[in-house]
Design an enzyme around this catalytic site. Structure first.
Site, PDB file in Angstrom:
ATOM      1  N   ASN A  49       0.786  -1.233   0.000  1.00 47.82           N
ATOM      2  CA  ASN A  49       0.000   0.000   0.000  1.00 47.82           C
ATOM      3  C   ASN A  49       0.820   1.286   0.000  1.00 47.82           C
ATOM      4  O   ASN A  49       0.256   2.368  -0.080  1.00 47.82           O
ATOM      5  CB  ASN A  49      -1.004   0.025   1.169  1.00 47.82           C
ATOM      6  CG  ASN A  49      -1.988  -1.104   1.078  1.00 47.82           C
ATOM      7  OD1 ASN A  49      -2.554  -1.355   0.015  1.00 47.82           O
ATOM      8  ND2 ASN A  49      -2.179  -1.808   2.169  1.00 47.82           N
ATOM      9  N   ARG A  56      -3.675   7.860   0.158  1.00 48.73           N
ATOM     10  CA  ARG A  56      -4.230   7.064   1.245  1.00 48.73           C
ATOM     11  C   ARG A  56      -3.952   7.724   2.594  1.00 48.73           C
ATOM     12  O   ARG A  56      -2.816   7.962   2.948  1.00 48.73           O
ATOM     13  CB  ARG A  56      -3.601   5.667   1.212  1.00 48.73           C
ATOM     14  CG  ARG A  56      -4.044   4.758   2.311  1.00 48.73           C
ATOM     15  CD  ARG A  56      -3.373   3.382   2.178  1.00 48.73           C
ATOM     16  NE  ARG A  56      -3.614   2.616   3.361  1.00 48.73           N
ATOM     17  CZ  ARG A  56      -2.692   2.327   4.264  1.00 48.73           C
ATOM     18  NH1 ARG A  56      -1.449   2.714   4.085  1.00 48.73           N
ATOM     19  NH2 ARG A  56      -3.004   1.628   5.324  1.00 48.73           N
ATOM     20  N   TYR A  61      -0.295   9.905   6.809  1.00 49.80           N
ATOM     21  CA  TYR A  61       0.935   9.683   6.045  1.00 49.80           C
ATOM     22  C   TYR A  61       1.397  10.896   5.244  1.00 49.80           C
ATOM     23  O   TYR A  61       2.461  10.859   4.641  1.00 49.80           O
ATOM     24  CB  TYR A  61       0.739   8.498   5.093  1.00 49.80           C
ATOM     25  CG  TYR A  61       0.352   7.231   5.815  1.00 49.80           C
ATOM     26  CD1 TYR A  61       1.249   6.603   6.676  1.00 49.80           C
ATOM     27  CD2 TYR A  61      -0.906   6.665   5.648  1.00 49.80           C
ATOM     28  CE1 TYR A  61       0.899   5.447   7.352  1.00 49.80           C
ATOM     29  CE2 TYR A  61      -1.254   5.497   6.312  1.00 49.80           C
ATOM     30  CZ  TYR A  61      -0.355   4.896   7.162  1.00 49.80           C
ATOM     31  OH  TYR A  61      -0.696   3.758   7.832  1.00 49.80           O
ATOM     32  N   ASN A 112      10.590   0.040   4.901  1.00 50.45           N
ATOM     33  CA  ASN A 112       9.302   0.469   5.428  1.00 50.45           C
ATOM     34  C   ASN A 112       8.346  -0.658   5.063  1.00 50.45           C
ATOM     35  O   ASN A 112       7.823  -0.696   3.959  1.00 50.45           O
ATOM     36  CB  ASN A 112       8.858   1.795   4.815  1.00 50.45           C
ATOM     37  CG  ASN A 112       7.548   2.281   5.408  1.00 50.45           C
ATOM     38  OD1 ASN A 112       6.795   1.518   5.997  1.00 50.45           O
ATOM     39  ND2 ASN A 112       7.264   3.561   5.231  1.00 50.45           N
ATOM     40  N   ALA A 115       2.191  -2.817   6.631  1.00 49.62           N
ATOM     41  CA  ALA A 115       1.505  -3.759   7.516  1.00 49.62           C
ATOM     42  C   ALA A 115       2.306  -5.037   7.750  1.00 49.62           C
ATOM     43  O   ALA A 115       2.089  -5.725   8.746  1.00 49.62           O
ATOM     44  CB  ALA A 115       0.129  -4.092   6.951  1.00 49.62           C
ATOM     45  N   GLU A 136      14.776   0.114  10.018  1.00 43.35           N
ATOM     46  CA  GLU A 136      13.319   0.028   9.897  1.00 43.35           C
ATOM     47  C   GLU A 136      12.781   1.450   9.897  1.00 43.35           C
ATOM     48  O   GLU A 136      13.174   2.269  10.736  1.00 43.35           O
ATOM     49  CB  GLU A 136      12.751  -0.769  11.070  1.00 43.35           C
ATOM     50  CG  GLU A 136      11.258  -0.950  11.029  1.00 43.35           C
ATOM     51  CD  GLU A 136      10.730  -1.758  12.211  1.00 43.35           C
ATOM     52  OE1 GLU A 136       9.498  -1.825  12.347  1.00 43.35           O
ATOM     53  OE2 GLU A 136      11.537  -2.293  13.008  1.00 43.35           O
ATOM     54  N   SER A 140       4.621   7.217  10.156  1.00 49.75           N
ATOM     55  CA  SER A 140       3.883   7.529  11.379  1.00 49.75           C
ATOM     56  C   SER A 140       4.588   6.862  12.565  1.00 49.75           C
ATOM     57  O   SER A 140       5.565   6.141  12.393  1.00 49.75           O
ATOM     58  CB  SER A 140       2.437   7.036  11.269  1.00 49.75           C
ATOM     59  OG  SER A 140       2.404   5.615  11.229  1.00 49.75           O
TER      60      SER A 140
END
Length: 191
Positions: A49, A56, A61, A112, A115, A136, A140
């Site tokens: 996504n 989105r 974001y 990144n 989910a 990582e 957000s």
């Protein structure tokens, strides 16, 4: 397909310059000739996504696109003599394969995972097998969101985590990689 570019797959968005594979884990900038010095390649991975960034949930974001963020990272990396390769996929296996293909070629990975952060043990295992720094990255701050976002299966194999800085996180990630790769640093010592 050019001889030194990653294989094209319909499920991937691959943004790469003219890369050279090999044990030195380096590539060349597209504007360099063969006589120029090679530069370190940093692989930026973007999970499911993230291709929808800018559209989105902009309240979470932001309005910048993934291309905007990668351009920021590319500029920051170039300031440190590094080149960026970027792979985005909505498919877990494609990201695992990208990590496998980065072994022995890229000097670091910035991921990144979207989910996949919360349940992708296969991505965890692939990153654990990578020899360089792993950063990582999250736009957000997951710990300020829904409870199911608080657990990361990537963090245990990451050298460090950058979260909650929005698009600025992409610059910070490139800066972190540059710092971790400085001579005398032991980038994996705490993983």
């Amino acid at each position: 397909m050019a001889p030194h570019e990653p294989p094209a797959r319909p499920e991937l968005t691959v943004v790469a310059g003219s890369l050279e594979s090999g044990p030195e884990r380096v590539g060349r900038r597209p504007d360099e000739g063969p006589e120029d010095l090679p530069v370190a390649v940093v692989l930026f991975l973007s999970g499911p996504n993230l291709s929808l960034l800018g559209q989105r949930q902009p309240e979470i974001y932001g309005r910048d696109t993934l291309a905007d963020h990668i351009a920021t990272a590319t500029a920051a990396a170039a300031e440190h003599g590094m080149a960026v390769e970027h792979v985005q996929s909505d498919y877990e296996g494609a990201l695992v394969e990208a990590v496998h293909e980065a072994r022995g070629r890229a000097v670091a990975i910035v991921v990144n995972p979207g989910a996949l952060t919360h349940y992708s043990w296969s991505l965890h295992d692939a990153l654990a097998a990578f020899d360089g720094p792993v950063v990582e990255l999250h736009l957000s701050q997951p710990r300020r969101r829904e409870a199911w976002r608080h657990q990361s299966v990537v963090t245990p194999v990451a050298t460090g985590v950058i979260a909650g800085f929005g698009g600025e996180g992409y610059r910070l990630a490139a800066e972190a990689v540059a710092a971790l790769l400085r001579p005398g640093r032991h980038a994996r010592s705490d993983r």
